[in-house]
Each structure stands twice: as C-alpha cells, then as structure tokens.
Design an enzyme around this catalytic site. Structure first.
Site, short mmCIF file in Angstrom:
data_model
loop_
_atom_site.label_atom_id
_atom_site.label_comp_id
_atom_site.label_asym_id
_atom_site.label_seq_id
_atom_site.Cartn_x
_atom_site.Cartn_y
_atom_site.Cartn_z
N LYS A 183 43.89 40.54 35.77
CA LYS A 183 43.77 41.18 34.46
C LYS A 183 43.00 42.48 34.64
O LYS A 183 42.08 42.81 33.90
CB LYS A 183 43.07 40.25 33.46
N ASP A 216 48.11 37.24 30.99
CA ASP A 216 48.82 36.96 29.74
C ASP A 216 50.33 36.97 29.96
O ASP A 216 51.05 36.08 29.50
CB ASP A 216 48.40 37.94 28.65
N ASP A 240 42.40 27.59 36.55
CA ASP A 240 42.20 26.41 35.71
C ASP A 240 43.21 26.40 34.56
O ASP A 240 43.90 25.40 34.30
CB ASP A 240 40.78 26.43 35.17
#
Length: 347
Positions: A183, A216, A240
């Site tokens: 990200k 995302d 995770d």
C-alpha cells in the site's frame, strides 16, 4: 519407530474439540510411515487467565522449547479481551521462537461450494513477528477529550528480507508466480521500503515472476479471480487479512490451516487452525475439524514426513468429494466426530 515430542495447547472453545481430532489423524498417518508421537498437554487458556491471572506460567516458553513442535487449538473466550489472550500466549510464542513465517495454504476442494467462481490453490506467506503488530506505542490523556493512541509499525531489512526469501523459494517450487501485497501509495515510509526489498529479492530469484498489488485492489481481485494467484506475500497485518479472506473464498474459514515456522529450526514451530475458538458453537460437537487436521499435516511436512502429510490432505479431499459428510459450516449436518472418522477410514 521414530518418536516426535509434541506440545499440545487445546486452548479455548472448540480448540478442545478439534485438537483431539487432529491428533488422532496425526497418529494414524504417522503409524503408516513408522513414526510415533508423544503429547504433553498444557492447559494454557483464557480459563487459566481468569483463574490465575496469566495465559501461561512464567516458565511457559522454557517448557515449550524442549518439544519438537507445538500444536495449538484456539485462543479466545468471552470475558477476556482479545488483546489480552493474544499477547499473553500466541504472540510471545511466535516471537520468542522466531516463527517469522506464517504459512497459510488455501484450496478449493471438490465438493465445497465457493461463493466465487474459479480454481483456487494458493498460499499466503505472512510476515509473523514484526510489521504492524509491534509493541511500540501507547495511550495518553486517558478519559480526556484529547485522549490519543499511538501505534508504531516496525519493518526491518532483516525481517522483511527473510520472509521474502522464503516466499520466493516457495513460489519457485510451486507455480513460479509471487504477488506482493503493498500500500505504498498511501503509507509513505514502511511500504515503499517493503517494495524496495521486494525488488531487491526479485533480482535474486529471476525464475519467479513477481508483481505487486495494492492491498485494496488485491482483496477485490482475490474475490473476482482467485485462480490468478499462486503465492502471496504480505506484512503481518496484510497477510492476516488476506488469508482469512482467501479461506472464506474457498468455502469456509473452518477449513483453513496455518503454520508458524522457524525455518532454521533453531526453535520449535507451531501449528494451528485459523478459525479461532468459536464460542457460539463450543460444546455442540459440530466444529469443522478440517483446519486442525490440515494443520497437523503441515506439522508432519515440517517434521520431515511429506508423504504422510500428503495422505492426510488427500483423505480430506476424498471425504469432501464424496459429499455425504460435511459439517454445518459447509452446509451439512455431520459432527466433528463424523468427519474425523471418515478421514481415518480413508487413511
């Protein structure tokens, strides 16, 4: 017969139901290959915390250090905050024993209805000891209007490089494709650093095709086209989230296994199903044992018994493909014992 010494922590909730199932299958597969197991059970759990004020005793890590591997059932119970149970047991074990690889295979088995279309057979490699799950930070001005909380992420060159090398090596043995979760367009320091190290390690693994996806967009693509992925590597938090999402895409989080690995084998590794303690179904006898049984297979592979591990996974696949025995999370009415006995019969 070679004997392996296993520490067993059933933990909380359905951990007490799926752990015996997994150990029974582990023993059956091991016997077929001339390997036995001794189990030392520890009652470290939220129940112990409520009774004694700690999830495990002060010398808990020293006790575990003597074993060849650790099998954990589940952690968490109503009445004990999740950060207390997690930081009181699971995370100290991962960090003290340098279990920096969290390995989570995901597969859509024949006979399971997935909420998405397509072939699914991938592995999420999660950095397991640093990243966003650091201990650095704190709270200030508690109870006042200007109360604040600060949480620091920690990305070290050594920590990121070692998990990337593991992921690249795994991808080279599988389909030759690695996807890095990032990200770096929004997180200005840690994720650009992660990306730099991905490029460095990719240059050392020219046989692996490597690409990066923002987290995302990666979540969306994992739902829309999961078959495009082979090995996905991510930070502690991203790995995770992705592994739980991938398990749901493959039909149920109840089937998801995991391994907390110290690849150098300086310390014992730990194996556990992903699903958690599920207090809403604890005691009903309907918990899905696949995640725990598959975790036992990962343990066998780590202990040098890949053929026995493959036989367990093949038995799971055969029972699911037949279609008449499945637990409620997979749309059936079978019990934990029903499915376990079917796997044992196939073995």
């Amino acid at each position: 017969m070679t004997t392996h010494d296993i520490a067993v922590i059933p933990g909380d909730g359905i951990g007490h139901e799926v752990t015996p199932a997994a150990l029974e299958v582990l023993q059956a597969a091991g016997r077929r290959h001339g390997h036995g197991f001794t189990f030392t059970e520890y009652d470290w759990s939220c129940e112990r915390y409520l009774r004694e004020g700690a999830m495990m005793p002060d010398d808990g890590l020293e006790r575990l250090r003597r074993h060849d591997a650790i099998f954990l059932g589940a952690v968490g119970a109503p009445g004990v905050p999740d950060h207390v149970s997690l930081w009181g047991l699971l995370i100290p074990i991962r960090r003290a024993f340098r279990q920096y690889v969290n390995l989570r295979p995901v597969r859509l088995f024949e006979g399971i209805d997935s909420p998405v279309r397509g072939h699914i057979d991938l592995v999420v490699v999660r950095e397991n000891t640093e990243g966003e799950y650091s201990e650095i930070g704190g709270r200030m001005n508690r109870g006042f209007p200007d109360e604040m909380a600060v949480q620091q992420s920690v990305f070290t060159r050594a920590g990121v490089t070692r998990v990337l090398d593991y992921a690249f090596d795994l991808a080279a043995r599988r389909g030759g494709h690695l996807t890095s979760a990032t990200k770096s367009n929004g997180i200005i320091h840690t994720l650009p650093f992660w990306d730099e190290l991905v490029r460095e390690r990719a240059a050392e693994h020219p046989g692996v095709r490597c690409d990066s996806e923002h987290i995302d967009a990666l979540c969306a693509k994992l739902v829309l086209d999961p078959g495009r992925f082979d090995v996905i590597v991510g930070s502690n938090l991203f790995g995770d989230i992705l592994s739980d999402l991938a398990a749901a895409v493959a039909g149920s989080i109840g089937i998801a296994p995991s391994a907390n690995l110290n690849p150098e084998r300086d310390f014992p590794s730990m194996f556990e199903p992903v699903h958690g303690s599920a207090p809403d179904i604890h005691g009903l006898g309907v918990a899905n044992p696949i995640g725990a049984i598959w975790s036992a297979a990962l343990m066998l592979d780590h202990l040098g018994l890949p053929a026995a591990a493959d036989e367990i996974v093949a038995a799971i696949a055969a029972v699911l493909a037949k279609g008449d025995i499945r637990t409620p999370d997979l749309g059936g009415t079978s019990t934990t014992t029903d499915f376990t006995e079917a796997v044992l019969t196939h073995l």
